[in-house]
Design a protein around this motif. Structure first.
Motif, short mmCIF file in Angstrom:
data_model
loop_
_atom_site.label_atom_id
_atom_site.label_comp_id
_atom_site.label_asym_id
_atom_site.label_seq_id
_atom_site.Cartn_x
_atom_site.Cartn_y
_atom_site.Cartn_z
N THR A 62 69.41 -12.70 14.14
CA THR A 62 70.56 -13.56 14.38
C THR A 62 71.84 -12.75 14.22
O THR A 62 72.03 -12.06 13.22
N TYR A 63 72.72 -12.83 15.20
CA TYR A 63 73.91 -12.00 15.19
C TYR A 63 75.13 -12.76 14.69
O TYR A 63 75.18 -14.00 14.73
N LEU A 64 76.09 -12.03 14.17
CA LEU A 64 77.34 -12.61 13.72
C LEU A 64 78.08 -13.21 14.91
O LEU A 64 78.27 -12.55 15.93
N GLY A 65 78.47 -14.46 14.77
CA GLY A 65 79.16 -15.16 15.86
C GLY A 65 78.49 -16.47 16.21
O GLY A 65 79.11 -17.33 16.84
N LEU A 66 77.24 -16.63 15.81
CA LEU A 66 76.58 -17.93 16.01
C LEU A 66 77.09 -18.92 14.97
O LEU A 66 77.31 -18.55 13.81
#
Length: 334
Positions: A146-150
Motif C-alpha cells: 500500500t502506497y502513501l496517498g491512499l
C-alpha cells in the motif's frame, strides 16, 4: 449476522519460496475468523505440486491444485476461483503473512449487500530490516504494498490490490475472471494491472457495485533484497507503464487511468516537495527520494508509450475467461 465462508487462494510457482508459502498458509489457518478452505494453486511446477500435496495431506482444509490454465498469476487465480466453495474468495500473496483479524475485517465489509470486493492494507517487510533511505513511500506499490496517498480507514475505491483482496464469488459470475495476458508470469518482466482491469470490468457489469479498502485488514509482504535495489525499482515502474497501456486498451483510458491522474498530479508532487525539504534540512535520503520519484514517473510514462504503440499494432493479446458457477451452485444443480 452470521460470518460468511471464505476460500483463500494462494498462487505459488517456485520451491525457492517454500518457507514463505508455509508461513502464508499458517497465517490463514490462524485467523480469528477461520477460513472455510485454503487453495494452493501451483503454476506448472510438478515437483512443487507433489511436495505441497504431501505436506498438507493431513490438513483437509488445505487443497493443493494445479493451475488449469496457461502459465501465469491470472490463470492461477482463475483456477482457484473455479474450485472455491466459499461465498467469498480472498487472495493472499505467497510471500505474505496475514494479520490475525485479516478475514474478520474483510467479512465486516460484506454486511452491505452492494459490496462486491474488499481489499486491505499491505505493509512491507524489508529483507534488510528497514526501508532503503532513497525509497519513496509513494512508490510502495513497486514492491506490492500500500502506497502513501491512499485514503485511510474503510473507503470506497476504483480497484483493490490483488495480493490482499477479497471478492464475492458471484462477482466473477457477472464479470468473468482475471484477464489472461495481463499480469505476472513466473519470473518474467514484473507486469501487473490485472486486478485493476477486473475491478473496472466488474463495475461496468454491476454499475451499483461497491468496492472497498479497509486498512485494518493488514498483511505483511516480504520484500527480498533484490527488490530493494534501484534497478528493480526502475524495471518495475517501466513494467507498470506497459501494464497500464494494456488496461487502457481493455477498459478505456478514462477509467483505466482515473486514479493514476490524481496520483501523478497530487500525490507525487507532494512527495517531491517532501524530498526537497528533507534534502535542504540535511535529512538522509531526501535527494534520493526526489530522484526516485522523477525516475519512476519517467519510466512509467515510457512504458505506457511503448505499450500503447504495441497495442495499436495489435499486440500483445489478452483474453477474459468466463468463470463457471460457484461450487455450491454446481452441487445444487446435480
Amino acid at each position: 449476522m452470521r460470518p460468511r465462508g471464505f476460500s483463500v487462494v494462494i498462487c505459488v510457482y517456485t520451491e525457492e519460496r517454500w518457507k514463505d508459502i508455509v508461513e502464508a498458509v499458517a497465517s490463514v489457518r490462524a485467523q480469528s475468523l477461520p477460513a472455510e478452505e485454503v487453495l494452493l494453486v501451483v503454476d506448472h511446477n510438478p515437483v512443487l505440486l507433489r511436495r505441497l500435496a504431501e505436506k498438507y495431506t493431513d490438513f483437509p482444509e488445505v487443497r493443493v491444485l494445479a493451475n488449469a490454465g496457461p502459465r501465469g498469476l491470472s490463470a492461477g487465480r482463475n483456477t482457484g476461483i473455479t474450485a472455491a466453495r466459499g461465498a467469498m474468495v480472498a487472495f493472499l500473496d505467497d510471500d505474505a503473512v496475514a494479520g490475525q483479524d485479516w478475514l474478520r475485517h474483510f467479512d465486516k465489509g460484506y454486511d452491505d449487500p452492494a459490496v462486491m470486493a474488499v481489499g486491505g492494507r499491505t505493509l512491507p517487510s524489508w529483507a534488510s530490516g528497514r526501508r532503503p533511505v532513497w525509497f519513496p513511500e509513494e512508490f510502495d506499490w513497486v514492491v506490492g504494498c500500500t502506497y502513501l496517498g491512499l485514503p485511510p480507514g474503510r473507503v470506497r475505491v476504483r480497484n483493490v490490490l490483488g495480493g490482499n483482496a477479497s471478492f464475492r464469488r458471484t462477482a466473477f459470475d457477472a464479470a468473468g475472471g482475471f484477464a489472461i495476458g495481463i499480469g505476472r508470469d513466473g519470473d518474467r518482466r514484473p507486469l501487473g494491472g490485472e486486478e485493476t482491469e477486473l475491478c473496472i470490468r466488474l463495475s461496468r457489469a454491476l454499475p451499483h457495485a461497491v468496492l472497498l479498502i479497509d486498512d485494518r485488514a493488514v498483511i505483511h509482504h516480504k520484500v527480498p533484497e533484490v527488490r530493494e535495489g534501484f534497478g528493480y525499482f526502475r524495471t518495475r515502474t517501466y513494467a507498470e507503464g506497459l501494464s497500464k497501456a494494456l488496461v487502457a486498451r481493455s477498459v478505456g483510458a478514462g477509467r483505466g487511468l482515473e486514479s493514476e491522474r490524481r496520483y501523478t498530479t497530487r500525490v507525487l508532487p507532494a512527495g517531491v516537495l517532501r524530498g526537497v525539504r528533507d534534502f535542504l534540512l540535511g535529512r538522509p535520503g531526501g535527494a534520493g527520494r526526489t530522484a526516485a520519484v522523477v525516475t519512476g514517473v519517467l519510466a512509467a510514462a515510457a512504458g505506457y508509450a511503448v505499450g500503447s504503440v504495441r497495442a495499436r499494432r495489435g499486440g500483445p493479446s489478452f483474453a477474459v475467461p468466463a468463470i463457471g458457477p460457484a461450487a455450491g451452485a454446481r452441487e445444487e444443480a446435480r
